[in-house]
Design an enzyme around this catalytic site. Structure first.
Site, mmCIF file in Angstrom:
data_model
loop_
_atom_site.group_PDB
_atom_site.id
_atom_site.type_symbol
_atom_site.label_atom_id
_atom_site.label_comp_id
_atom_site.label_asym_id
_atom_site.label_seq_id
_atom_site.Cartn_x
_atom_site.Cartn_y
_atom_site.Cartn_z
ATOM 1 N N LYS A 53 0.805 -1.217 0.000
ATOM 2 C CA LYS A 53 0.000 0.000 0.000
ATOM 3 C C LYS A 53 0.842 1.272 0.000
ATOM 4 O O LYS A 53 0.305 2.366 -0.217
ATOM 5 C CB LYS A 53 -0.941 0.009 1.206
ATOM 6 N N SER A 272 -2.463 -12.839 4.169
ATOM 7 C CA SER A 272 -3.016 -12.564 2.833
ATOM 8 C C SER A 272 -2.090 -13.098 1.749
ATOM 9 O O SER A 272 -2.536 -13.411 0.639
ATOM 10 C CB SER A 272 -3.265 -11.069 2.641
#
Length: 450
Positions: A53, A272
């Site tokens: 991110k 994830s």
């Protein structure tokens, strides 16, 4: 000065990723089931603030500055599941901005703590693990409310095209160059969908034959940063027609593969990453010439409080003896029945049933969670006490019963127990009370009906 060859920079911002400064691509050697297909993983925690991110946050701010909606002294607000917020907080520190981050209290404590440590004002809400656009309450609604004020600017990672553009400009070109254009499959977990959309667009521009594949978690999952299929329908950056295939990965499978990556490959990947890699294993054929690149969004250090809930043997021995041990057999039974239409019910169908047939709704969460908010008319029987007092249960074994918890995990254990008592018409509400609230269905607080 920016000197990538010597790794010398005048500012931490010089470490932001790009073609000339890519995050590492590492080949898997032990956990892969393939004989011919090569699997490489892209380690995104080598970004300066620790996650994929960072790319998005930098481009969101750059876009905001170019549009002149962001300038020195600006107050930023952004709903987040952690990583975008942490990157925005550090970029805000470097550029003279401030950041407010509404987020779910379900997000791991490590992330919520570090957001505060980085200087963000954190507003914790009883929201879903990954906040859902369009929900009447929660992190996104709170951020939008603040974003309407003249002194705040919401960059909105869930809808802003600067999110996928970040990956079109950096992640895609990096992968193309690092594989000498030989990449055949690209796999990413689905969250805001900026990674799969932007990277996929770049790779397909270079070679239309590259397969762009996505992995998403089951409903009621406990993996921060990714979204179930139902949640993906509400994400403006989810473009199903642009992806060649999608697959659901079970929560426990993701955590177990995450553990294997750390222990067998010495790659400090988070849950994830395990989810995305399992998707690659299931979607990509084992054929000569296949070269798969899987995005690993961040490392495992942020998820200590999550992994101990799903992987046995990680707590100190005294903590294990003092707490209720997980039952591996029960955990496996729960995973096996998840999605069984005879034992589960969709939240929309459950809402209809509650208003028509008036089933008994048993909320199996701890008392404190129940009192914060529950389905109207539900009774509270914590899972640990479900067998202690059967006087609350119907006499008729054919009575309709709905079991519910926070996300739809513990309630499945409740269903199995009630089935063992002989109740034939009992189901678990998929997604739990979080999904119920997300839909805007009626809830109440306190010990019972108002």
């Amino acid at each position: 000065m920016v000197d990538h060859s010597r790794r010398v920079y005048d500012s931490i911002l010089g470490l932001l990723s790009g073609v000339d400064n890519p995050t590492p691509l590492v080949k898997l050697n032990r956990v892969t089931p393939f004989q011919h297909t090569q699997v490489y993983v892209k380690l995104e925690w080598y970004n300066p603030f620790g996650a994929v991110k960072d790319r998005v946050a930098a481009n969101l701010i750059d876009d905001g500055e170019k549009r002149r909606v962001v300038s020195t002294g600006q107050k930023l607000v952004e709903p987040t599941s952690g990583n975008t917020g942490m990157a925005l907080a550090m970029l805000a520190n470097a550029k003279g901005y401030s950041l407010t981050t509404p987020l779910s209290s379900e997000i791991p404590l490590e992330k919520r703590t570090m957001l505060r440590f980085f200087g963000a004002e954190v507003i914790e809400l009883q929201d879903t693990l990954c906040p859902a656009p369009g929900a009447p309450e929660g992190a996104i609604a709170k951020a939008a409310e603040l974003g309407e004020r003249s002194d705040f600017e919401m960059l909105n990672q869930y809808a802003n095209k600067a999110n996928p553009d970040a990956h079109f400009k950096t992640t895609g070109p990096e992968i193309w160059r690092q594989t000498d254009g030989k990449v055949t499959h690209f796999v990413a977990g689905l969250g805001t969908c900026g990674t799969i959309t932007g990277t996929g667009r770049f790779l397909k521009e270079r070679n239309a034959g590259v397969q762009v594949l996505g992995a998403y978690p089951n409903e009621g999952h406990d993996i921060p940063g990714v979204r179930s299929l139902r949640q993906l329908q509400q994400t403006k950056l989810f473009f199903r027609d642009e992806y060649d295939a999608l697959i659901e990965v079970q929560n426990q499978t993701a955590f177990e593969l995450c553990l294997r990556l750390n222990r067998e490959e010495s790659i400090i990947a988070g849950p994830s990453s395990g989810m995305a890699l399992q998707g690659a294993f299931e979607l990509v054929p084992d054929e000569p010439g296949n070269l798969v690149v899987v995005i690993f969004p961040d490392n495992s250090f942020k998820y200590a409080s999550s992994v101990v809930k799903h992987l046995s043997g990680l707590e100190p021995s005294d903590a294990r003896s003092a707490s209720t041990e997980r039952n591996p057999l029960l955990d496996r039974m729960v995973e096996n029945v998840r999605g069984n239409t005879e034992l589960t019910i969709d939240v929309d169908d459950a809402n209809v049933l509650v208003h028509t047939d008036k089933p008994l709704v048993i909320d199996v969460r701890p008392v404190a969670q129940f009192q914060e908010g529950h389905i109207s008319g539900a009774i509270n029987v914590p899972l640990s006490e479900l067998g202690d007092d059967v006087s609350l249960l119907p006499n008729n074994p054919d009575s309709q019963i709905l079991s519910v918890c926070q996300r739809g995990n513990a309630s499945l254990s409740g269903v199995l127990f009630l089935k063992s008592l002989g109740y034939r018409n009992v189901r678990s509400i998929t997604g739990g009370t979080l999904a119920w609230r997300e839909k805007g269905y009626a809830t109440e607080s306190g010990s019972g009906q108002d």
